[in-house]
Scaffold this motif. Sequence first.
Motif, short mmCIF file in Angstrom:
data_model
loop_
_atom_site.label_atom_id
_atom_site.label_comp_id
_atom_site.label_asym_id
_atom_site.label_seq_id
_atom_site.Cartn_x
_atom_site.Cartn_y
_atom_site.Cartn_z
N SER A 66 1.11 -1.21 0.23
CA SER A 66 -0.02 0.12 -0.01
C SER A 66 0.75 1.29 -0.08
CB SER A 66 -1.30 0.40 0.93
OG SER A 66 -0.39 -0.63 2.77
N ASP A 67 2.16 1.05 0.53
CA ASP A 67 2.85 2.18 0.18
C ASP A 67 4.14 2.65 -1.30
OD1 ASP A 67 3.18 3.07 2.99
OD2 ASP A 67 4.21 0.76 3.28
N ALA A 68 2.91 1.98 -2.35
CA ALA A 68 4.13 1.72 -3.52
C ALA A 68 3.85 3.26 -4.05
CB ALA A 68 3.72 0.55 -4.59
N GLY A 69 5.24 3.64 -4.93
CA GLY A 69 5.07 5.15 -4.78
C GLY A 69 5.32 6.41 -4.17
N ASP A 124 6.77 -7.99 -0.56
CA ASP A 124 5.71 -7.50 -1.48
C ASP A 124 6.74 -6.29 -2.21
OD1 ASP A 124 3.90 -9.84 -0.77
OD2 ASP A 124 2.45 -8.27 -0.37
N ILE A 125 6.99 -5.76 -1.12
CA ILE A 125 7.81 -4.65 -1.67
C ILE A 125 9.45 -4.57 -1.97
CG2 ILE A 125 6.01 -2.85 -1.28
CD1 ILE A 125 9.57 -2.79 0.01
N GLU A 126 10.04 -3.47 -2.60
CA GLU A 126 11.44 -3.07 -2.51
C GLU A 126 11.48 -1.29 -2.76
OE1 GLU A 126 12.66 -5.76 -6.01
OE2 GLU A 126 12.33 -4.26 -7.63
N ILE A 127 13.21 -0.80 -2.96
CA ILE A 127 13.09 0.29 -2.85
C ILE A 127 14.33 0.17 -3.79
CG2 ILE A 127 14.01 2.30 -1.85
CD1 ILE A 127 11.85 0.86 0.60
N THR A 184 14.91 -4.85 4.79
CA THR A 184 13.62 -4.11 2.85
C THR A 184 14.62 -4.45 2.38
OG1 THR A 184 12.13 -3.18 4.65
CG2 THR A 184 13.28 -2.58 2.30
N GLN A 185 14.62 -5.34 1.34
CA GLN A 185 15.33 -5.32 0.11
C GLN A 185 15.57 -4.00 -0.69
OE1 GLN A 185 15.83 -8.69 -2.78
NE2 GLN A 185 15.25 -7.06 -4.77
N LEU A 186 16.59 -3.45 -1.37
CA LEU A 186 17.55 -2.22 -2.14
C LEU A 186 17.62 -3.05 -2.83
CD1 LEU A 186 19.02 -0.66 0.86
CD2 LEU A 186 17.07 -0.14 0.44
N VAL A 187 17.61 -1.74 -3.91
CA VAL A 187 17.49 -2.22 -6.26
C VAL A 187 18.57 -0.70 -5.99
CG1 VAL A 187 16.95 -3.02 -8.06
CG2 VAL A 187 15.80 -3.38 -6.16
N PHE A 188 19.43 -1.62 -7.35
CA PHE A 188 20.40 -0.08 -7.48
C PHE A 188 20.55 -0.96 -8.56
CE2 PHE A 188 21.86 -0.05 -2.63
CZ PHE A 188 21.92 0.53 -2.61
N ASN A 189 20.25 0.35 -9.96
CA ASN A 189 20.34 -0.09 -11.28
C ASN A 189 21.16 0.55 -12.11
OD1 ASN A 189 19.33 -0.52 -14.23
ND2 ASN A 189 17.76 -1.04 -13.48
N GLN A 190 22.21 -0.12 -12.73
CA GLN A 190 23.28 0.39 -13.49
C GLN A 190 23.34 1.71 -13.98
OE1 GLN A 190 25.59 -2.48 -15.36
NE2 GLN A 190 27.82 -1.16 -15.29
N LYS A 217 12.13 5.28 -3.76
CA LYS A 217 11.01 5.68 -3.96
C LYS A 217 10.07 4.14 -3.99
CE LYS A 217 8.38 7.61 -7.14
NZ LYS A 217 8.31 7.98 -9.19
N VAL A 218 9.32 3.43 -3.34
CA VAL A 218 8.74 2.00 -3.26
C VAL A 218 8.37 1.65 -4.01
CG1 VAL A 218 6.86 0.67 -1.62
CG2 VAL A 218 8.16 2.72 -0.52
N MET A 219 8.63 0.64 -4.61
CA MET A 219 8.49 -0.31 -6.32
C MET A 219 7.48 -1.64 -5.82
SD MET A 219 8.77 2.12 -7.32
CE MET A 219 8.63 1.09 -9.38
N GLU A 220 6.67 -2.31 -6.55
CA GLU A 220 5.84 -3.44 -6.00
C GLU A 220 8.00 -4.62 -6.59
OE1 GLU A 220 2.42 -6.72 -7.26
OE2 GLU A 220 2.42 -4.57 -7.88
N ARG A 221 8.13 -5.11 -5.69
CA ARG A 221 8.37 -6.36 -6.40
C ARG A 221 7.87 -7.77 -7.76
NH1 ARG A 221 12.05 -8.77 -0.93
NH2 ARG A 221 12.51 -10.46 -2.79
#
Length: 587
Positions: A13-16, A91-94, A46-52, A76-80
């Motif tokens: 529910s926190d997505a976005g 259910d989410i990642e950052i 909480t899972q963090l995502v770093f995109n090259q 930003k909170v995103m749906e996994r």
Amino acid sequence: MYRTKTCGELRLSDAGKEVTLAGWVQRIRKMGALTFVDLRDRYGITQLVFNQNENKSLFDAAGALGREYVIQARGKVMERSNKNAHLDTGDIEINVTGLTVLNKSEIPPFTIEDDTDGGDDLRMKYRYLDLRRPCVRRNLELRHRMCIAIRQFLDSKGFLEIETPVLVGSTPEGARDFVVPSRMNPGQFYALPQSPQTLKQLLMVAGMDRYFQIVKCFRDEDLRADRQPEFTQIDCEMSFVEQDDIICLFEEMAKYLFKNVRGYDLGPEPFLRMPWIEAMSRFGSDKPDMRFGMEICEMTDLLKGSGTAAFLNEAAYIGAICVKGCASYTRKQLDALTDFVKSPQIGAGGLIYIKVNADGSRKSSVDKFYPEAVIQSVIERAKAEQGDLILLMSGSDAMKVRKQLGTLRLEMADRLNLRDKNKFALLWVVDFPMFEWSDEENRLLAMHHPFTMPKPEDIPLLDTAPEKVRANAYDMVCNGVEVGGGSIRIHDSELQAKIFKVLGFTAERAQQQFGFLMNAFKYGAPPHGGLAYGLDRWVSLFAGLDSIRDCIAFPKNNSGRDVMLDAPAQLEQKQLDELHIAVVPDK
């Protein structure tokens, strides 16, 4: 602000939302153009995502992180796309847009995970790292919730929380004291309290009516899984009460704690109350585990004098336990059991067995000594069925043999997995002996403490047969663990003086050590009694632990040492001189 959310509270529910998190790096996973970092704090992961492809500098910075780095991440909170059902935040990642390294970390000496690769000594040395493990943290959270619930319950019952001193006088009765030298009073010593026993009685004399505290106690005694040199009691005392009043109230508290903290309903029925002598006869223990049967049966009258086994004919007591479904035990397994009962832990002379095989046949280690009818009588009394194994022990001291059988009973229960940690069986053990004989000191000692009230009907026996006097005392037992105990107290100075006399105190010694209490009784002491629970034991039972160490933030090891602080340690000579203490080399 270092963070706007914790690592355990974000949901789909926190997505976005744009958030800032802070915590420790649990693990790093590199998968091509993506780097995943699990960020941990007390509240979760909480899972963090770093995109090259989105931000190469951030991606490179993530690649330089190490385990247990302290970082701040914004994003930003995103749906996994690949959800993790094992995480509350699964259910989410950052999607990280900003990263700050708050503190670097050396590689920890063991993995900060539930299934760690660190041994006990290593984890205790780095206890501040061990406490980061979720399983240990959960134990401390459980302890916190339990303390809050205890305070809420006792407050609702009119108890006052009152602190008592940590520096008190020494009381040689009971366990050894930890002593503290007084610099301002050379050659004199305080002691750390084994319990607030006399102080809480004085609070009753003072008219406080109902007292409690969650208090540190100190005993210089040998350690084991459920003992530490310093431990915590839930200490309680009440005025104008009898035994039933105390038992009923603290039974209610036990049910309240189980339901509100553990989520376990003990039901409306009152706990069983079992006299001490019955507990020793049936279970060989004053803290019987009632989750399973395997009760002790006396076989003396059946076996003594009815056969040619001299070692049994000479025994004063013969007892047995019936182990269900173990007739298939091999000779090797039976030999291992015999070695166990002969070990120092039990110290028995040996073990006799009778197998009732699945086909109805039987085999016994004493067949040749007894007629078939005698063996059959033993089987019937033990209520053994096909497939069962009867284990017998004998000796010259009935109580000693019962205790040995009680230890064997617990060992067999462990081997058969009968001690379910998610099942709870509670009872009260009552009517303890007032005194027990000490061969070491060649005198009677108080089984509980010298302020325990005798059963009123047994008071005349103090002059004629003090060893037969029963105490107005009670222990609460849960799953074979004494979780609490107490008694009605003596409130009459003359009766207290008589108890001291039975214990071998001179009038001068009694006045010197306990004169303050006996003098207080002269000024209108109310009838009173109480109970002390072991908080560490309660928490360890609720958490399903085998030892109390993992529900204590900074415990000692089995040698009584704090390996993290390297204590105890030697003092500088200057400190010793100020305290007028000379250290004598150990001979």
